[in-house]
Design a protein around this motif. Structure first.
Motif, PDB file in Angstrom:
ATOM      1  N   GLN A 107       0.963  -1.156  -0.148  1.00  0.00           N
ATOM      2  CA  GLN A 107      -0.192  -0.003   0.143  1.00  0.00           C
ATOM      3  C   GLN A 107       0.977   1.232   0.128  1.00  0.00           C
ATOM      4  O   GLN A 107       0.963   2.103   0.879  1.00  0.00           O
ATOM      5  N   ARG A 108       1.868   1.245  -1.134  1.00  0.00           N
ATOM      6  CA  ARG A 108       2.668   2.476  -1.182  1.00  0.00           C
ATOM      7  C   ARG A 108       2.231   3.758  -1.363  1.00  0.00           C
ATOM      8  O   ARG A 108       2.948   4.714  -1.009  1.00  0.00           O
ATOM      9  N   HIS A 109       0.803   3.822  -1.249  1.00  0.00           N
ATOM     10  CA  HIS A 109       0.197   5.229  -1.438  1.00  0.00           C
ATOM     11  C   HIS A 109       0.085   5.763  -0.157  1.00  0.00           C
ATOM     12  O   HIS A 109      -0.209   7.149  -0.009  1.00  0.00           O
ATOM     13  N   SER A 113       3.539   8.780   8.017  1.00  0.00           N
ATOM     14  CA  SER A 113       2.718   9.102   9.160  1.00  0.00           C
ATOM     15  C   SER A 113       1.659   8.192   9.349  1.00  0.00           C
ATOM     16  O   SER A 113       1.157   7.829  10.340  1.00  0.00           O
ATOM     17  N   GLU A 114       0.910   7.902   8.008  1.00  0.00           N
ATOM     18  CA  GLU A 114      -0.272   7.047   8.070  1.00  0.00           C
ATOM     19  C   GLU A 114      -0.042   5.556   8.364  1.00  0.00           C
ATOM     20  O   GLU A 114      -0.861   5.094   9.211  1.00  0.00           O
ATOM     21  N   VAL A 115       1.150   5.353   7.949  1.00  0.00           N
ATOM     22  CA  VAL A 115       1.686   3.874   8.200  1.00  0.00           C
ATOM     23  C   VAL A 115       1.897   3.738   9.608  1.00  0.00           C
ATOM     24  O   VAL A 115       1.221   2.809  10.461  1.00  0.00           O
TER      25      VAL A 115
END
Length: 248
Positions: A107-109, A113-115
């Motif tokens: 999920q490279r999008h 910070s989201e990861v």
């Protein structure tokens, strides 16, 4: 949610699955029991698409995976999470990095910070929020399993497969893992398939239990139904008796 119809699989000339039929409902926890070498792990591999049946059908969420192409299989597999028997953590990555790996790879999008936010939330679900910077070598057996479970759920799967989740753990830690499996079902609404030899765990977490013998499900039912089975093969297995058809 998951359906295997008359599935046959032979490995190295040995018949493993011999007309196996399995129907798992959405949102339930289904536990597969049976002796070593009877086809439990092969069943999991057919469900996740790591193996294809010699004949019969494997249907996942309404899709027949037998003849799926690589891209279709990949997309379907993203909807499944797997907790391996050992936890299968990568030794040179810390807990946070291990849990983040599926997101980083697939999920490279997502931003960094989201990861981090997703990983922290999953670690909280498995009660490892303070262990993110630890290396696998610094973890107990139970912590490794919980880290492996956090990685299994990091992509919000619809299905989780557990391979001997309490293997090698003491009774207290085994019960903690059992509670987490129940929690995952309740909080995430996932459909779970668990392979185990641990009957106390099976009775605690299962909505239904199915026993594989000679490549087929010979009996299935609730924990109480399995405990009260009159099938001599089932009775010997769940009691651990050395006398019966399994040892003749």
């Amino acid at each position: 949610m998951i359906e295997l119809k008359d599935v046959y699989k032979t490995l190295d000339g040995r018949k493993i699955l011999q007309g196996l039929n399995l129907h798992i409902r959405e949102g339930e926890t289904y536990v597969i029991i049976g002796r070593s070498g009877t086809g439990k792990s092969v069943t999991l591999k057919n469900i996740i698409g790591l193996m294809k049946p010699d004949s019969g059908e494997v249907n996942i969420m309404g899709q027949c995976i037998n003849n799926m192409g690589k891209e279709e299989s990949y997309a379907l597999r993203q909807k499944m999470g797997v907790l391996f028997q050992s936890g299968a953590l990568i030794n040179w990555l810390n807990v946070e990095e291990n849990v983040a790996l599926p997101l980083v790879e697939h999920q490279r999008h997502l931003s960094k910070s989201e990861v981090q936010s997703i990983v922290q939330h999953k670690l909280e679900l498995v009660e490892l929020e303070h262990a993110g910077k630890r290396m696998p070598s610094e973890l107990s057996g139970g912590m490794k399993k919980r880290a492996g479970l956090a990685r299994a759920i990091v992509g919000n799967p619809k299905i989780i497969l557990y391979d001997e989740p309490t293997s090698g753990l003491d009774p207290v830690m085994s019960n903690q893992i059992n509670d987490l499996i129940i929690s995952m079902q309740e909080k995430l609404g996932v459909t779970s398939i668990c392979v185990t030899h641990d009957m106390s765990s099976a009775y605690r977490i299962a909505n239904r239990i199915g026993m594989i013998y000679e490549g087929q499900i010979i009996e299935e039912g609730t924990a109480d139904q399995i405990k009260n089975s009159q099938n001599p093969i089932v009775k010997q297995f769940i009691s651990g008796s050395t006398v019966g058809p399994l040892t003749q």
